[in-house]
Every structure is written in C-alpha cells, then in structure tokens.
Design a protein around this motif. Sequence first.
Motif, mmCIF file in Angstrom:
data_model
loop_
_atom_site.group_PDB
_atom_site.id
_atom_site.type_symbol
_atom_site.label_atom_id
_atom_site.label_comp_id
_atom_site.label_asym_id
_atom_site.label_seq_id
_atom_site.Cartn_x
_atom_site.Cartn_y
_atom_site.Cartn_z
ATOM 1 N N GLY A 197 0.839 -1.185 0.000
ATOM 2 C CA GLY A 197 0.000 0.000 0.000
ATOM 3 C C GLY A 197 0.878 1.239 0.000
ATOM 4 O O GLY A 197 0.420 2.346 0.292
ATOM 5 N N VAL A 198 2.135 1.057 -0.346
ATOM 6 C CA VAL A 198 3.134 2.126 -0.314
ATOM 7 C C VAL A 198 3.598 2.430 -1.732
ATOM 8 O O VAL A 198 4.018 1.530 -2.458
ATOM 9 C CB VAL A 198 4.347 1.718 0.553
ATOM 10 C CG1 VAL A 198 5.391 2.829 0.580
ATOM 11 C CG2 VAL A 198 3.905 1.343 1.958
ATOM 12 N N LEU A 199 3.502 3.686 -2.121
ATOM 13 C CA LEU A 199 4.028 4.107 -3.411
ATOM 14 C C LEU A 199 5.553 4.176 -3.352
ATOM 15 O O LEU A 199 6.134 4.388 -2.286
ATOM 16 C CB LEU A 199 3.470 5.477 -3.800
ATOM 17 C CG LEU A 199 1.974 5.525 -4.117
ATOM 18 C CD1 LEU A 199 1.479 6.971 -4.136
ATOM 19 C CD2 LEU A 199 1.696 4.851 -5.463
ATOM 20 N N ALA A 200 6.186 4.023 -4.509
ATOM 21 C CA ALA A 200 7.650 4.071 -4.560
ATOM 22 C C ALA A 200 8.176 5.393 -4.014
ATOM 23 O O ALA A 200 9.241 5.446 -3.402
ATOM 24 C CB ALA A 200 8.131 3.855 -5.991
ATOM 25 N N THR A 201 7.398 6.464 -4.185
ATOM 26 C CA THR A 201 7.817 7.782 -3.689
ATOM 27 C C THR A 201 7.665 7.906 -2.179
ATOM 28 O O THR A 201 8.133 8.891 -1.594
ATOM 29 C CB THR A 201 6.992 8.879 -4.368
ATOM 30 O OG1 THR A 201 5.591 8.602 -4.160
ATOM 31 C CG2 THR A 201 7.268 8.932 -5.864
ATOM 32 N N GLN A 202 7.013 6.934 -1.542
ATOM 33 C CA GLN A 202 6.774 7.008 -0.096
ATOM 34 C C GLN A 202 7.673 6.061 0.707
ATOM 35 O O GLN A 202 7.556 5.984 1.931
ATOM 36 C CB GLN A 202 5.305 6.662 0.199
ATOM 37 C CG GLN A 202 4.307 7.621 -0.438
ATOM 38 C CD GLN A 202 2.870 7.121 -0.343
ATOM 39 O OE1 GLN A 202 2.621 5.915 -0.440
ATOM 40 N NE2 GLN A 202 1.931 8.030 -0.155
ATOM 41 N N VAL A 203 8.565 5.352 0.024
ATOM 42 C CA VAL A 203 9.393 4.355 0.681
ATOM 43 C C VAL A 203 10.211 4.956 1.815
ATOM 44 O O VAL A 203 10.263 4.423 2.934
ATOM 45 C CB VAL A 203 10.319 3.658 -0.336
ATOM 46 C CG1 VAL A 203 11.392 2.844 0.379
ATOM 47 C CG2 VAL A 203 9.516 2.774 -1.264
ATOM 48 N N GLU A 204 10.847 6.070 1.576
ATOM 49 C CA GLU A 204 11.744 6.659 2.568
ATOM 50 C C GLU A 204 10.996 7.046 3.840
ATOM 51 O O GLU A 204 11.437 6.748 4.957
ATOM 52 C CB GLU A 204 12.443 7.887 1.979
ATOM 53 C CG GLU A 204 13.510 8.473 2.890
ATOM 54 C CD GLU A 204 14.298 9.587 2.230
ATOM 55 O OE1 GLU A 204 14.956 10.349 2.969
ATOM 56 O OE2 GLU A 204 14.262 9.689 0.982
ATOM 57 N N GLU A 205 9.821 7.681 3.686
ATOM 58 C CA GLU A 205 9.094 8.132 4.876
ATOM 59 C C GLU A 205 8.514 6.960 5.667
ATOM 60 O O GLU A 205 8.504 6.983 6.906
ATOM 61 C CB GLU A 205 7.988 9.115 4.486
ATOM 62 C CG GLU A 205 6.942 8.544 3.547
ATOM 63 C CD GLU A 205 5.982 9.595 3.014
ATOM 64 O OE1 GLU A 205 4.927 9.782 3.655
ATOM 65 O OE2 GLU A 205 6.278 10.201 1.970
ATOM 66 N N VAL A 206 8.039 5.923 4.972
ATOM 67 C CA VAL A 206 7.493 4.765 5.682
ATOM 68 C C VAL A 206 8.621 4.001 6.378
ATOM 69 O O VAL A 206 8.499 3.610 7.547
ATOM 70 C CB VAL A 206 6.715 3.850 4.716
ATOM 71 C CG1 VAL A 206 6.278 2.564 5.433
ATOM 72 C CG2 VAL A 206 5.501 4.573 4.156
#
Length: 310
Positions: free
Chosen positions: A266-275
């Motif tokens: 449920g994580v976009l590639a652009t959200q990897v760092e923050e998650v």
Amino acid sequence: MSWTEIVIEVARTHAEALSDALMEAGALSVSVEDADFGTDAEQPLFGEPGMEPTEAAWEHSRVVALTPIEADQAAIVAEAAQAVGLAATDVAFTLRAVEEQDWVRLTQSQFEPIHIGKNIWVVPSWHDAPDPQALVLELDPGLAFGTGSHPTTRLCMEWLEAHPPVGLSVLDYGCGSGILAMVAAKLGSTDVIGIDIDPQAIKSALFNTERNHCEVAYYLPDEFANSGHAHTFDVVVANILANPLKVMAPMLSGRVKPGGKLILSGVLATQVEEVSAAYAPFIKLSVWAEHEGWVALAGQLPPGPESGQA
C-alpha cells in the motif's frame, strides 16, 4: 426495461447538493464524475482511511442521474435546480439512452481469473480454475478490498508464495476480503489471524474463508485485544496505505516475534523513505519488489531477547 440518463456538468460547489436534489426529484441513482477525465485537466481524488475527501466532486464535475425512460427528465432537472437555488435555465443537461442489458452477465464478463506469482489463481465463482492443481482461491468481487487485481495485493501474495509460512503463525492486519490470510493458510500456516476495522470486511472474509475451506480467525481490533490469542506472530503482513502504516509503526512492529518478518504494502515508490523511517526505530525495512509504482517493504527482527520484543 430501458432507462434514460440525465447528464449535467456543474461546478464543484453545486455537485453534491444537486446530486441529492436529483434523487429527491425522482432519479433512481446519481453518480458524480470528473468532467475532465482523460484530459490534462483531470484531477484524481485519493482517500486513505481517516483522510477521505470531504466530497466526491471535482472543480468541473459531471452529474449523471439514472431515470425511468418514461419520466419527465426536464421536470426532474427543474425541481432539483430549484431545490439548490439555481434557475432551471442555468442547469443545462443532455440525455443518454441506456438500453436493457443482462447486467449480471455483463458484470461477470468483466472479471476473469487472475494469475498471480508462479502458481496462484484467483477465480470468480462463475469460472473454472485454469489450473486446478494450482493454489486456487474462489473469490468474487465484493464490498471488501482485495481480489488480487491491485498491485499491492499482488505483491503481498507473491511475497507469501516466495516465503511460504509452513508451520508459522501469520497476522493479516487490514485483512479486507481475507485474501492474504487465505493464501497464508493454503501455503501451510497453522495459525492465521485476520484483523480489520470494518465489520463488513470481517463478514466478507469469513464467507470467503469458509468457501475456500481455510482455517482463519478474524477479529475487529478490540475483539482481538480481548481474544486471549498470542499477540506476536512469525509473519505480519499489512496491505493498507502509507499514512496509516506510519501511524501504526509501533503497534505493527510490536506484533512481530523475535526473528519474525514484517511485510508492508500500500506504499508508493515515492513514499518508501518516509514509511521506512517510521519503522526504523523498531525494524529495518527494504524494498522487496515493485509493481506499477507500488512497492512491498519487508524486514526481519533479530532472533532472541535482544530484539526487544516480548
């Protein structure tokens, strides 16, 4: 029978009120679309749990009302316009014929068996399994999320297939239709728990699990807390969305046994760092796979008491 659709293009400020007024005036159903869909001006709306859009409308909205063919469509529009404080002459509309169809057959034709990973098939009840020897899930499209068609569901299923939890305990948090819990059970997990905040999802998951002859226990979060069940698992999988995943980082990490594994999607590639940063104090996550801009993150706790897990 046949029907007639009333098609009205309005500004965002009137879309929701006009939709309600059309229903009151005699429409059978009403939907709101982005009038700029398919153009550079298209404005996608996204909603995450607890962060849903306040209204399903766009700056340039298209309101579509379904009416009986014999209805007075002009009168319906005039009544609805008056109800929202508009002059009938200010609400331009067009009509579209909707011919009688076998809606059940039409809907079923839109859902074919889905092949996932190496040996998994998700098959609607009106189809035969293409490979009866494969891992087959009979699952119809329904209210609860999860038919295997979305990249995030697919990624989690592929991870489970690549790491079969034979004899292990598995927690599917945000279980939706129960599809990941059922895959875990069919891949050899001897203790599978599904948790969801939506009672309708729990009902759907129970139905699907019985149909697929799996053993999975499903709970609402409060029910699980009082269930007396062990609260840590060898494998924890959560296919939700980035924002709730970040909020739940301490809780989900705390559900993993020492030496256990955590899988998130449920994580976009652009959200990897923050998650990943949200989970860093508890467990190190890395990208396991990516599909259509979505990723699955996976990590493993160290074995033994030094992991800090009870």
